[in-house]
Structure formats: C-alpha cells, structure tokens
Design a protein around this motif. Structure first.
Motif, PDB file in Angstrom:
ATOM      1  N   LYS A  81       0.810  -1.218   0.000  1.00 24.49           N
ATOM      2  CA  LYS A  81       0.000   0.000   0.000  1.00 24.49           C
ATOM      3  C   LYS A  81       0.845   1.271   0.000  1.00 24.49           C
ATOM      4  N   LYS A  82       2.081   1.190   0.500  1.00 21.24           N
ATOM      5  CA  LYS A  82       2.948   2.372   0.488  1.00 21.24           C
ATOM      6  C   LYS A  82       3.437   2.705  -0.917  1.00 21.24           C
ATOM      7  N   ASP A  83       3.276   1.756  -1.835  1.00 24.13           N
ATOM      8  CA  ASP A  83       3.695   1.966  -3.224  1.00 24.13           C
ATOM      9  C   ASP A  83       2.511   2.236  -4.146  1.00 24.13           C
ATOM     10  N   LYS A  84       1.353   2.558  -3.541  1.00 25.86           N
ATOM     11  CA  LYS A  84       0.142   2.802  -4.326  1.00 25.86           C
ATOM     12  C   LYS A  84      -0.332   4.243  -4.177  1.00 25.86           C
ATOM     13  N   ALA A  85      -1.119   4.672  -5.150  1.00 24.03           N
ATOM     14  CA  ALA A  85      -1.852   5.937  -5.064  1.00 24.03           C
ATOM     15  C   ALA A  85      -3.231   5.696  -5.668  1.00 24.03           C
ATOM     16  N   VAL A  86      -4.234   6.324  -5.088  1.00 24.20           N
ATOM     17  CA  VAL A  86      -5.593   6.221  -5.625  1.00 24.20           C
ATOM     18  C   VAL A  86      -6.039   7.605  -6.068  1.00 24.20           C
ATOM     19  N   PHE A  87      -6.385   7.723  -7.335  1.00 21.61           N
ATOM     20  CA  PHE A  87      -6.845   8.991  -7.885  1.00 21.61           C
ATOM     21  C   PHE A  87      -8.361   9.123  -7.770  1.00 21.61           C
ATOM     22  N   LYS A  88      -8.810  10.332  -7.498  1.00 24.95           N
ATOM     23  CA  LYS A  88     -10.233  10.668  -7.565  1.00 24.95           C
ATOM     24  C   LYS A  88     -10.482  11.293  -8.929  1.00 24.95           C
ATOM     25  N   LEU A  89     -11.540  10.850  -9.598  1.00 25.79           N
ATOM     26  CA  LEU A  89     -11.785  11.249 -10.980  1.00 25.79           C
ATOM     27  C   LEU A  89     -13.201  11.758 -11.197  1.00 25.79           C
ATOM     28  N   LYS A  90     -13.361  12.533 -12.251  1.00 22.52           N
ATOM     29  CA  LYS A  90     -14.680  12.819 -12.804  1.00 22.52           C
ATOM     30  C   LYS A  90     -14.752  12.055 -14.119  1.00 22.52           C
ATOM     31  N   VAL A  91     -15.779  11.228 -14.260  1.00 20.13           N
ATOM     32  CA  VAL A  91     -15.888  10.379 -15.444  1.00 20.13           C
ATOM     33  C   VAL A  91     -17.194  10.662 -16.177  1.00 20.13           C
ATOM     34  N   ARG A  92     -17.081  11.048 -17.435  1.00 25.46           N
ATOM     35  CA  ARG A  92     -18.252  11.200 -18.305  1.00 25.46           C
ATOM     36  C   ARG A  92     -18.501   9.831 -18.940  1.00 25.46           C
ATOM     37  N   VAL A  93     -19.476   9.128 -18.430  1.00 27.62           N
ATOM     38  CA  VAL A  93     -19.619   7.718 -18.797  1.00 27.62           C
ATOM     39  C   VAL A  93     -20.130   7.491 -20.215  1.00 27.62           C
ATOM     40  N   GLY A  94     -20.800   8.487 -20.799  1.00 27.42           N
ATOM     41  CA  GLY A  94     -21.348   8.283 -22.140  1.00 27.42           C
ATOM     42  C   GLY A  94     -22.425   7.209 -22.132  1.00 27.42           C
ATOM     43  N   LYS A  95     -22.444   6.390 -23.164  1.00 29.64           N
ATOM     44  CA  LYS A  95     -23.415   5.301 -23.264  1.00 29.64           C
ATOM     45  C   LYS A  95     -22.858   4.079 -22.533  1.00 29.64           C
ATOM     46  N   VAL A  96     -23.634   3.550 -21.588  1.00 30.29           N
ATOM     47  CA  VAL A  96     -23.141   2.510 -20.677  1.00 30.29           C
ATOM     48  C   VAL A  96     -23.789   1.153 -20.961  1.00 30.29           C
ATOM     49  N   LYS A  97     -22.945   0.110 -20.977  1.00 24.47           N
ATOM     50  CA  LYS A  97     -23.440  -1.263 -21.128  1.00 24.47           C
ATOM     51  C   LYS A  97     -23.228  -2.031 -19.828  1.00 24.47           C
ATOM     52  N   LYS A  98     -24.268  -2.662 -19.338  1.00 21.40           N
ATOM     53  CA  LYS A  98     -24.191  -3.481 -18.127  1.00 21.40           C
ATOM     54  C   LYS A  98     -23.720  -4.890 -18.487  1.00 21.40           C
ATOM     55  N   ILE A  99     -22.668  -5.329 -17.807  1.00 22.81           N
ATOM     56  CA  ILE A  99     -22.135  -6.683 -17.987  1.00 22.81           C
ATOM     57  C   ILE A  99     -22.242  -7.378 -16.633  1.00 22.81           C
ATOM     58  N   ASP A 100     -23.069  -8.404 -16.518  1.00 21.55           N
ATOM     59  CA  ASP A 100     -23.360  -8.949 -15.190  1.00 21.55           C
ATOM     60  C   ASP A 100     -23.254 -10.465 -15.067  1.00 21.55           C
ATOM     61  N   CYS A 101     -22.604 -11.114 -16.038  1.00 17.43           N
ATOM     62  CA  CYS A 101     -22.461 -12.566 -15.939  1.00 17.43           C
ATOM     63  C   CYS A 101     -21.244 -13.029 -16.728  1.00 17.43           C
ATOM     64  N   ASP A 102     -20.753 -14.203 -16.384  1.00 17.66           N
ATOM     65  CA  ASP A 102     -19.644 -14.787 -17.134  1.00 17.66           C
ATOM     66  C   ASP A 102     -20.068 -15.046 -18.580  1.00 17.66           C
ATOM     67  N   HIS A 103     -19.105 -14.870 -19.491  1.00 16.45           N
ATOM     68  CA  HIS A 103     -19.323 -15.150 -20.915  1.00 16.45           C
ATOM     69  C   HIS A 103     -20.454 -14.307 -21.513  1.00 16.45           C
ATOM     70  N   HIS A 104     -20.605 -13.095 -20.999  1.00 15.83           N
ATOM     71  CA  HIS A 104     -21.597 -12.181 -21.575  1.00 15.83           C
ATOM     72  C   HIS A 104     -21.228 -11.937 -23.041  1.00 15.83           C
ATOM     73  N   PRO A 105     -22.184 -11.948 -23.954  1.00 12.69           N
ATOM     74  CA  PRO A 105     -21.868 -11.813 -25.385  1.00 12.69           C
ATOM     75  C   PRO A 105     -21.167 -10.506 -25.752  1.00 12.69           C
ATOM     76  N   MET A 106     -21.286  -9.481 -24.890  1.00 11.52           N
ATOM     77  CA  MET A 106     -20.636  -8.208 -25.188  1.00 11.52           C
ATOM     78  C   MET A 106     -19.572  -7.855 -24.149  1.00 11.52           C
ATOM     79  N   GLN A 107     -19.074  -8.867 -23.433  1.00 11.68           N
ATOM     80  CA  GLN A 107     -18.136  -8.618 -22.340  1.00 11.68           C
ATOM     81  C   GLN A 107     -16.907  -7.831 -22.784  1.00 11.68           C
TER      82      GLN A 107
END
Length: 210
Positions: A81-107
């Motif tokens: 953890k002493k070698d890590k940094a976590v950035f806070k971001l603003k993200v414009r997500v645009g068009k979002v696709k939900k992926i919720d299972c293994d082997h999703h056809p659009m994964q």
C-alpha cells in the motif's frame, strides 16, 4: 406606488439528490465521481500525460475505474500500500453497457457495439470478482478528468501530486466559473441579468443586482 419594494435576483433551493449508490447503473450521459488505483511510481506520468488504456482485461481494452474507493485501493494487486496511489476522478460515462455474468456476449466487444463504458454491478454473477464490488471500464481516456489524490500513504508525496494536479489545471477545468459546479456533461446556459447586466448561471445559489 407607496410602500412597494422593487428587487431583482433570486436564491436557489437545490434538490438534494442522493449520490448514486454502488448498485445503481450509471445513467447514460452523466458525470460521476470514480477512483483509480495505480503504482505510486506511475502517478506523476498519469497526471502529466493522462491515462493509457489497458490493452486487455475483464472487460477488454480501456481504463478501469470504480465508484467504490475500496475497490480502487486493491489495485494494482500484489503491491504494498505504500507503493500505491488512488486517484479521484470525474468520469463522463457516455453510453453505458451493463455486464453482469460470465461469458456475456458483449463482455469485451461493448465498444464495437457503440458503448462508451461498461459496468459490472456489485455482487454480479462474474465468478472472477471475489470482492463483489462494482467495476467500470471506460474506452476513451478523454472522458476522464483527474481531480485529486484520494489515497497515498506518504503524505509528502500526496501533497506533491496534488500540487502537480493543480498546476496541470485538471482539478477544476470543467467547472462553471459562476456557479463552480461541474459542466463537463453539458455547458450551463449562461444568461445576462435583464436588470444589472451581469452574467448569471441558473445553477448559482443566488444573484443580487449591484
């Protein structure tokens, strides 16, 4: 008319909408606060030059982020953890696709199907995510604005990185200069006050004519 009071201006009452919870799907076109974990040695390069998309991953190529800061703190894996940094971001997500299972056809092909981001909800049926935390992948680095260092064990280095972010002008580059709220999703409709002539933003807390 005697006793009449003339005034111009307003005071806004904000609708206190709750922050999007981790299990809610990001709404297309909106801007959200997210986090990204990286090796501390790479932090300055990211601030100066921006993110470089991963060539592959669970959701294919892209920049991997999360609304869950604890998820971001786990990355990169197998790193102290002493070698890590976590950035806070603003993200414009645009068009979002939900992926919720293994082997999703659009994964890994969601971008080729016209989506800008992919989202794995918490406690999904994807077996490789043991933590049960949500995860997002953004195709275009231009959709991400780095605004702060959320976590860094070394406080001196954290302050240095924050100064660098400030010097790059990314911390508030997308904020309206009148209401100081984010307008990266859509520019605010700036108008001229019909009484005093000042520039006014409808999202200002108040405007009082001089």
């Amino acid at each position: 008319m005697s006793g009449t009071v003339f005034f111009s201006g307003w005071r806004a009452v904000k609708d206190r909408i709750k922050t999007l919870s981790e299990d809610q799907q990001p709404t297309t076109g909106r801007v959200y606060t997210m986090f990204h974990g990286t090796q501390l040695k790479n932090a300055e390069t990211i601030i100066r030059n921006g993110f470089v998309p991963s060539k592959d991953g669970l959701l294919g190529p892209g920049i991997y982020v999360s609304r869950n800061i604890d998820k971001a703190k786990c990355y990169p894996p197998n790193t102290d953890k002493k070698d890590k940094a976590v950035f806070k971001l603003k993200v414009r997500v645009g068009k979002v696709k939900k992926i919720d299972c293994d082997h999703h056809p659009m994964q890994k092909s969601w971008h080729q199907q016209g989506y800008d981001s992919a989202w794995i909800p918490p406690h999904s049926k994807i077996s490789s995510i043991k933590s049960g935390r949500e995860e997002d992948c953004v195709w275009d680095p231009a959709r991400i604005t780095l605004i702060d260092v959320a976590c860094c064990v070394d406080d001196t280095k954290r302050k240095k990185l924050r100064r660098l972010i400030s010097s790059q002008g990314t911390g508030n580059a997308s904020d309206c200069d009148l209401c100081h709220q984010d307008e990266s999703g859509e520019p605010h409709d700036i108008q001229t006050c019909w009484d005093c002539g000042d520039r006014i933003c409808p999202f200002q807390d108040k405007h009082v004519c001089r």
